[in-house]
Scaffold this motif. Sequence first.
Motif, PDB file in Angstrom:
ATOM      1  N   THR A 186       0.688  -1.218   0.078  1.00  0.00           N
ATOM      2  CA  THR A 186      -0.124   0.020  -0.054  1.00  0.00           C
ATOM      3  C   THR A 186       0.832   1.230   0.217  1.00  0.00           C
ATOM      4  O   THR A 186       0.762   2.428  -0.832  1.00  0.00           O
ATOM      5  CB  THR A 186      -0.958   0.170   1.265  1.00  0.00           C
ATOM      6  OG1 THR A 186      -1.673  -1.170   1.217  1.00  0.00           O
ATOM      7  CG2 THR A 186      -1.728   1.159   1.218  1.00  0.00           C
ATOM      8  N   LYS A 187       2.000   1.260   0.908  1.00  0.00           N
ATOM      9  CA  LYS A 187       2.816   2.384   0.877  1.00  0.00           C
ATOM     10  C   LYS A 187       3.336   2.589  -0.546  1.00  0.00           C
ATOM     11  O   LYS A 187       3.475   3.890  -1.093  1.00  0.00           O
ATOM     12  CB  LYS A 187       3.802   2.147   1.890  1.00  0.00           C
ATOM     13  CG  LYS A 187       4.817   3.086   2.195  1.00  0.00           C
ATOM     14  CD  LYS A 187       5.895   2.976   3.164  1.00  0.00           C
ATOM     15  CE  LYS A 187       6.814   4.174   3.426  1.00  0.00           C
ATOM     16  NZ  LYS A 187       7.776   3.594   4.345  1.00  0.00           N
ATOM     17  N   ASN A 190       0.820   4.131  -3.087  1.00  0.00           N
ATOM     18  CA  ASN A 190       0.498   5.399  -2.607  1.00  0.00           C
ATOM     19  C   ASN A 190       1.776   6.431  -3.250  1.00  0.00           C
ATOM     20  O   ASN A 190       1.456   7.548  -3.665  1.00  0.00           O
ATOM     21  CB  ASN A 190       0.053   5.561  -1.230  1.00  0.00           C
ATOM     22  CG  ASN A 190      -1.003   4.984  -0.630  1.00  0.00           C
ATOM     23  OD1 ASN A 190      -1.891   4.803  -1.619  1.00  0.00           O
ATOM     24  ND2 ASN A 190      -1.247   4.781   0.525  1.00  0.00           N
ATOM     25  N   ALA A 191       2.912   5.871  -2.873  1.00  0.00           N
ATOM     26  CA  ALA A 191       4.147   6.672  -3.368  1.00  0.00           C
ATOM     27  C   ALA A 191       4.277   6.940  -5.021  1.00  0.00           C
ATOM     28  O   ALA A 191       4.703   7.743  -5.197  1.00  0.00           O
ATOM     29  CB  ALA A 191       5.392   6.002  -2.700  1.00  0.00           C
ATOM     30  N   GLY A 193       1.688   6.493  -6.859  1.00  0.00           N
ATOM     31  CA  GLY A 193       0.625   7.365  -7.344  1.00  0.00           C
ATOM     32  C   GLY A 193       0.788   8.920  -7.396  1.00  0.00           C
ATOM     33  O   GLY A 193       0.266   9.542  -8.194  1.00  0.00           O
ATOM     34  N   ALA A 194       1.857   9.308  -6.864  1.00  0.00           N
ATOM     35  CA  ALA A 194       2.239  10.675  -6.725  1.00  0.00           C
ATOM     36  C   ALA A 194       2.956  11.201  -8.233  1.00  0.00           C
ATOM     37  O   ALA A 194       2.904  12.188  -8.549  1.00  0.00           O
ATOM     38  CB  ALA A 194       3.075  11.163  -5.530  1.00  0.00           C
ATOM     39  N   LYS A 202       0.107   2.034 -12.748  1.00  0.00           N
ATOM     40  CA  LYS A 202       0.306   2.082 -11.489  1.00  0.00           C
ATOM     41  C   LYS A 202      -0.102   0.674 -10.788  1.00  0.00           C
ATOM     42  O   LYS A 202       0.685   0.257 -10.038  1.00  0.00           O
ATOM     43  CB  LYS A 202      -0.984   3.255 -10.707  1.00  0.00           C
ATOM     44  CG  LYS A 202      -0.638   3.077  -9.391  1.00  0.00           C
ATOM     45  CD  LYS A 202      -1.753   4.172  -8.725  1.00  0.00           C
ATOM     46  CE  LYS A 202      -1.746   4.055  -7.172  1.00  0.00           C
ATOM     47  NZ  LYS A 202      -2.841   5.237  -6.547  1.00  0.00           N
ATOM     48  N   THR A 206       2.653  -2.325  -8.898  1.00  0.00           N
ATOM     49  CA  THR A 206       2.296  -2.842  -7.672  1.00  0.00           C
ATOM     50  C   THR A 206       2.332  -4.391  -8.042  1.00  0.00           C
ATOM     51  O   THR A 206       2.730  -5.142  -7.063  1.00  0.00           O
ATOM     52  CB  THR A 206       0.896  -2.497  -7.062  1.00  0.00           C
ATOM     53  OG1 THR A 206       0.950  -1.090  -7.109  1.00  0.00           O
ATOM     54  CG2 THR A 206       0.358  -2.847  -6.164  1.00  0.00           C
TER      55      THR A 206
END
Length: 349
Positions: A186-187, A190-191, A193-194, A202, A206
């Motif tokens: 998840t971390k 999210n990183a 995604g920026a 994306k 993952t």
Amino acid sequence: MKNIAALALVSTIALVSCNKKETAKITKVDPKTGKTVTVEVPADSVVTVEANPAIKDSLGIFKQSFKLEKGKTYPLTTYQRDVKTMTDPQGKSITATSEATDEMNFVVNDIKGNVYDMTLNLVAKRNSQSAQGKTLIVDTKLPEPKEEELKMLWIVNRALTSNKLNVKMDTKGNVISITGFEPIYTKVANAVGALVKDPAQKAGVTANLKETFNEKILKDQLSKNLTLIPKKGVKIGEKWANSENADPNGKIKVTSNYTLKSAGNGIVEVSISGGIPKKTEKQAQGPITHSMSSELVQNGTIKFDQNTGWIANQNINVKTSQIETISDGKQSQSMKSISNSSVMVNPSK
């Protein structure tokens, strides 16, 4: 009493006097003759070995286990350096160097029966590539690189580090479980995604992470690094071998030949050799013949702390050679690739 005598000999507890200087006896294999010999070393260089060490000798046979302490930290940093030289048919060569470091450590939280409850800390990652006078570095301990093509790797690596996994391992080195991956996935997502707005891209990042960083792969890595001595035990100078696939279909095997080289001064040393024997494949199409020959040779040493059973150091050199030749019967052209690698665990600073 025989067990005690054997232990005293190998663990260098017994000291003798020589020219008024204390020395200690250690057992090792003579590299010239291959025979087991006892040699004397300065006593002040000797590390005291516990009466019941993790890697212990019983009637000359050594077996590996682990004796870790609650609250203690045990390092497991891996480092690999590859120097690859490619030579074209005209004899022009290009050399590229790549390095990769993964810094990890284990903290023993608790000991229940014969099971260690440990925290695996993912401390840092570093990658570098050098070729034609230019070096590119991605280091989680350094700021984000300016090169656009490196930013994604830095973001993913930075999100991977400073994380913790829970590891349960028994005193024989069997990894029972590794948990805590989902929060890390998840971390990273999210990183990423920026920087990445496309949902498909994306999701691809993952998915790739889950394939290369999961419980099964990490279990395999830990098993290879931490446990090496066969469960049945081995004697000083005894050899054993292991084979694993070098390609997905299992046609090519890498063979590792091990020898228990020595035990003394708190260190148990294992030597390694072997690799992939030279193999040549040829394909003909009309007057044109295409051939490919390849070979891998490895050698080095792995050292374990005799008291704890933990890996102290590994330094293995691997040379890979590949020659590709195209011939029409009258003339031929060859492309040559030579790679020299150093594969280390807990390298000396």
